[in-house]
Design an enzyme around this catalytic site. Structure first.
Site, short mmCIF file in Angstrom:
data_model
loop_
_atom_site.label_atom_id
_atom_site.label_comp_id
_atom_site.label_asym_id
_atom_site.label_seq_id
_atom_site.Cartn_x
_atom_site.Cartn_y
_atom_site.Cartn_z
CB CYS A 166 -1.02 0.02 1.12
SG CYS A 166 -0.66 -0.94 2.54
CB CYS A 197 -3.60 4.95 2.68
SG CYS A 197 -3.20 6.56 2.04
#
Lengths: 127, 239
Positions: free
Chosen positions: A33, A102
Site C-alpha cells: 500500500c 492509508c
C-alpha cells in the site's frame, strides 16, 4: 494539497532515526500500500522517555510519524495509547481525505510499540 | 495506446492491427502521447486514431479523431449535427486552427527535436543510474518516446520524491499508489514483473521543448541528496 504544517514536518522531520536498544518497536503498514512505519520507544517510570521513527511512504506518512513523536514524548503510556489518528491529523492542521486512512498510521504504530513493550515486560516478569 | 503512458514504450501497433483485422475487430489507437513526437502512421490496419492538441503545444481542450473511410461510429453528442453528425456543437474554430498549426510545427521540428530530446533523456537516465545506487530504468532503453524517462529507486516511495523535487523547482510525476486516486500501485509496472514495493519508488520524468542541458544537469545535482535523505528515513533500506 498538504498543509504548511505537514510540509514542515516532511521537510524537517522530528526525531527521525532508530533506537538501537529500544524497549518497544511497532511496525505497521506494508510496502504494497506504499507505507511502512517503524516506531521505536524507550520507557522509563512508565513514561515515554524517547521515541523515534523510520518511515517508507508519502509526505503524509512521514509527517504523521514525525508528529506522533512530538505528541507522545514525555507522556505516560496510558496517555500515549489514547492518541488517535484524528489527534495526529488535527495537530498537522488536517490531511487530504484520501490520506486519512492509508498514510495516517502513526497512532497505530505507537500503540503497536507500547504493546510490544508490555509484552516484553510481561515476558521478563515470567522469567 | 501507440506508446505506453507511463514508460513510453513504442507498441507494435501495426502487428496488433493485423491481429484485430484478422479477427474482424475495429482497432482504435490512442496516439495522444506519440503524435508530434514520433511518426504516427495510420496504416490499413488502424481504423481509428485519437490525437490531442495540448500534447503538441497547441491550445488545450482540442483533439482530433482519425476515422478510416467505412468505419462506422456512433455519435455520443447529439444535437445540431455538426461534423457530419458525429459530434454536435459549434466548432471551436480558433482552437481547431491552433491545433492545425501546432501539428504543422511539430511535424517540421520532429526529427531534430526528437534527436535533441532523446540525447538529453539519455544523459538524464545515465546520470541517474550511474550516480545513485539501487536505481533502475523502467521500460525499454531505446524503443520508447524520446522525451520519456521512467526510473525507480529501491527502498523509497515516489510521492515523497516528487514532493522533494517540487521544493527544488522540478516538476515530475510518479505512478506510486500514494499518488494515484485509487491508491493502487501502477498496473503497468506490476504487469512488467516489478514487485509492489519496488513499483512504489517509480519516478516519471518527461522532457519538453523548453528543457535544456542545464535543466538536466540541475536535476542530476539535486536528486542524489533527496534520494539519500529519503533512504536514510526508510526502514526498508538495508544497512
Amino acid at each position: 494539497m498538504y498543509s504548511d504544517k505537514v510540509m514542515d514536518h516532511f521537510k524537517n522531520p522530528r526525531n527521525m532515526g532508530e533506537i538501537k536498544d529500544a524497549d518497544g518497536v511497532g511496525v505497521v503498514g506494508n510496502p504494497t500500500c506504499g507505507d511502512v512505519m517503524n516506531i521505536y520507544i524507550k520507557v522509563k517510570d512508565d513514561k515515554l522517555e524517547d521515541i523515534k521513527f523510520k518511515t517508507f511512504g508519502c509526505g503524509a506518512a512521514v509527517a504523521t510519524s514525525s508528529m506522533i513523536t512530538e505528541l507522545a514524548r514525555g507522556k505516560t503510556l496510558e496517555e500515549a495509547i489514547e492518541i488517535t489518528r484524528n489527534d495526529v491529523a488535527d495537530a498537522l492542521e488536517g490531511l487530504p481525505p484520501v490520506k486519512m486512512h492509508c498514510s495516517n498510521l502513526a497512532a497505530d504504530g505507537l500503540r503497536a510499540a507500547i504493546e510490544d513493550y508490555r509484552k516484553k515486560k510481561g515476558g521478563e516478569k515470567d522469567d | 495506446m501507440y506508446t505506453n503512458g507511463e514508460v513510453g514504450t513504442i507498441e507494435p501497433i501495426q502487428k496488433i492491427g493485423e491481429i484485430a483485422k484478422d479477427k474482424e475487430i475495429y482497432f482504435h489507437v490512442d496516439a495522444v502521447a506519440a503524435a508530434g513526437k514520433i511518426p504516427t502512421d495510420v496504416s490499413e490496419n488502424i481504423d481509428l486514431m485519437s490525437i490531442s492538441s495540448n500534447d503538441m503545444y497547441g491550445p488545450k481542450g482540442t483533439g482530433a479523431l482519425y476515422i478510416r473511410k467505412g468505419t462506422k461510429i456512433q455519435p455520443i453528442i447529439h444535437g445540431g449535427g455538426q461534423e457530419r453528425g458525429l459530434r454536435s456543437g459549434s466548432e471551436n474554430v480558433a482552437s481547431i486552427v491552433g491545433m492545425g498549426k501546432s501539428a504543422e510545427l511539430a511535424k517540421a521540428e520532429m526529427e531534430s527535436e526528437a534527436g535533441r530530446i532523446s540525447a538529453l533523456r539519455d544523459k538524464l537516465v545515465n546520470g541517474i543510474l550511474e550516480g545513485i545506487t539501487d536505481t533502475y530504468l523502467n521500460g525499454h532503453p531505446k524503443k520508447r518516446l524520446p522525451n520519456n524517462a521512467n526510473v525507480r529507486f529501491s527502498f523509497i516511495e515516489g510521492e515523497s520524491i516528487i514532493l522533494s523535487l517540487d521544493m527544488e523547482g522540478i516538476s515530475t510525476s510518479s505512478s506510486s499508489a500514494c499518488t494515484s486516486k485509487t491508491l493502487e500501485p501502477s498496473h503497468v509496472l506490476i504487469a512488467m514483473g516489478i514487485s509492489h514495493a519496488d513499483s512504489q519508488g517509480a519516478l516519471l520524468l518527461t522532457l519538453g521543448k523548453n528543457n535544456t542541458k542545464e535543466d538536466v544537469e540541475y536535476l542530476l545535482e539535486t536528486l542524489p541528496a533527496i534520494i539519500k535523505r529519503l533512504r536514510d528515513m526508510s526502514p526498508l533500506t538495508p544497512r
